[in-house]
Design an enzyme around this catalytic site. Structure first.
Site, short mmCIF file in Angstrom:
data_model
loop_
_atom_site.label_atom_id
_atom_site.label_comp_id
_atom_site.label_asym_id
_atom_site.label_seq_id
_atom_site.Cartn_x
_atom_site.Cartn_y
_atom_site.Cartn_z
N ARG A 85 0.82 -1.04 -0.02
CA ARG A 85 0.03 0.01 -0.22
C ARG A 85 0.86 1.32 0.08
O ARG A 85 0.58 2.19 -0.62
CB ARG A 85 -0.88 -0.09 1.26
CG ARG A 85 -2.04 1.24 1.18
CD ARG A 85 -3.06 1.13 2.13
NE ARG A 85 -3.93 2.17 1.97
CZ ARG A 85 -4.05 3.37 2.08
NH1 ARG A 85 -2.90 4.01 2.66
NH2 ARG A 85 -5.11 4.23 1.80
N CYS A 86 2.02 1.06 0.68
CA CYS A 86 2.93 2.38 0.77
C CYS A 86 3.42 2.46 -0.43
O CYS A 86 3.66 3.62 -1.02
CB CYS A 86 3.98 2.27 1.83
SG CYS A 86 3.47 1.95 3.63
N MET A 87 3.78 1.48 -1.24
CA MET A 87 4.50 2.01 -2.68
C MET A 87 3.64 2.04 -3.88
O MET A 87 3.94 1.84 -4.97
CB MET A 87 5.50 0.56 -2.86
CG MET A 87 6.60 0.23 -1.79
SD MET A 87 7.64 -1.14 -2.24
CE MET A 87 6.59 -2.31 -2.44
#
Length: 409
Positions: free
Chosen positions: A398-400
């Site tokens: 999700r962060c990436m």
């Protein structure tokens, strides 16, 4: 090319288009001496991290997602003279590079191919990289290996510098100075790249302004559907930032309710999506040790001279969120399963930071065995990606990823 309109209308609806940023020069410039200053806990084996990131993008492509890459988008954007001028006017200023070097640096950068210029802007630029003698006071002070422009290794985490919320986007004023240039470069892509120019509605905030203590990062922002937005308030996102974003969303009618979730200010729980993500229907994965202690502030449009109507809801966060989304309760899959040691280890390794590709299908790191097994036991399909190197950055799938088109559910 997708025919869908830009906009993110849920956390788990079908993902149509996403922006990612490959590891590269910025990560080759991470060292044990500078990584903390650049917000990393460790250094990558960059060759392997690049291969693993390619696998991440390829897996999404195989699932029907249109995958865009930041470096390529920025390189294409910088071939547009107006865009290049806008970026360099604001990135190569005397405040950033000193009065003595600014003209030589600008003259050189004005002539670079867009792809090469994008590489330096993201990867960082040292005195030894420039083709002229950097005889200015700033150049002499830095020495040959000093950074004229610091690298932006956190651009890997495209989630944070902008947030698509229903039909618009926020250009986020980030907490750490080391990350703020990311927002400027992303704004250039949205404003000038043919794929986005004229199609992007900016909700808030201007990347050229100083927003003081009002900070916001995309890992804390979750448009879950039906006008509801969840926002984390912890290490990176401030109450001031949440209030201003909520006011902007309400003013345009893009959201009807914002639930701000107060988190501890800790590295292990820097964003809401490091302790809590959606997988499909009412199934979430969460690091309950932190999530169970969180409290919520319920925001609605104010009346008259009151910009926001706020109520502090002291019930458990899962109860507040379930009710707001119309569920009797949330099915919470604990990070790391039932073992407290694995829970702590797998939360640190982004076990609950999963990206939903569609309801019931998520991507997560292969190293988080217990979390992935627990999700599968609840009927969630987990597509695993290699996490041994990428996980060193303290950010998962999700962060990436920065979704730019996602269906409602």
């Amino acid at each position: 090319m997708t025919a869908h309109k830009l906009g993110v209308h849920s956390e788990t609806g079908t993902l149509r288009q996403v922006i990612i940023c490959r590891p590269g020069l910025a990560h080759r410039r991470l060292t044990p001496e500078n990584c903390e200053e650049l917000l990393f806990d460790d250094v990558f084996w960059v060759k392997q991290a690049k291969q693993d990131h390619e696998a991440f993008g390829a897996a999404m492509t195989q699932e029907g997602v249109e995958v865009l890459e930041t470096g390529a988008l920025l390189g294409e954007t910088l071939e547009i003279p107006e865009a290049r001028k806008w970026v360099l006017d604001h990135r190569i200023s005397a405040n950033d590079v000193g009065v003595g070097m600014r003209k030589d640096l600008r003259d050189w950068m004005d002539e670079l191919p867009g792809t090469e210029l994008a590489t330096w802007l993201i990867g960082g630029l040292t005195v030894g990289d420039v083709p002229f003698e950097a005889t200015s006071m700033f150049g002499a002070y830095l020495g040959r290996h000093g950074f004229i422009l610091p690298p932006l290794p956190n651009f890997l985490f495209t989630r944070d510098n902008s947030s698509w919320v229903y039909g618009g986007v926020t250009l986020n004023p980030m907490y750490w100075q080391a990350r703020r240039p990311e927002t400027l470069l992303t704004a250039a892509i949205y404003r000038y790249h043919p794929k986005f120019a004229g199609k992007v509605h900016e909700i808030w905030a201007d990347p050229l302004k100083n927003h003081g203590l009002a900070t916001l990062e995309g890992g804390d922002v979750m448009p879950v559907g039906n006008g509801l937005v969840l926002v984390g308030m912890g290490e990176r996102t401030s109450p001031q930032g949440v209030g201003l974003m909520a006011q902007a969303l309400f003013g345009e009618g893009r959201a009807t309710r914002v639930i701000a979730c107060q988190m501890p200010k800790s590295r292990a729980a820097m964003h809401l999506d490091t302790v809590f993500t959606f997988c499909g229907d009412n199934i979430v994965t969460s690091f309950k040790e932190v999530a169970d202690e969180m409290t919520c502030y319920d925001l609605h449009p104010g009346e008259g001279d009151k910009p926001l109507d706020m109520r502090h809801d002291t019930r458990p966060m899962f109860e507040v969120v379930a009710e707001a989304m119309g569920f009797k309760k949330l099915n919470v899959v604990p990070t790391g399963g039932s073992d407290p040691f694995e829970q702590s280890r797998e939360q640190w390794n982004d076990g609950n930071n999963v990206l939903a590709l569609r309801p019931g299908v998520v991507m997560g790191y292969d190293r988080n065995d217990d979390t992935n097994a627990a999700l599968r036991a609840e009927g969630i399909k987990v597509i695993e990606l290699p996490g041994a190197e990428l996980g060193r950055g303290r950010g998962g799938s999700r962060c990436m990823s920065c979704p730019t088109i996602r269906d409602a559910v």
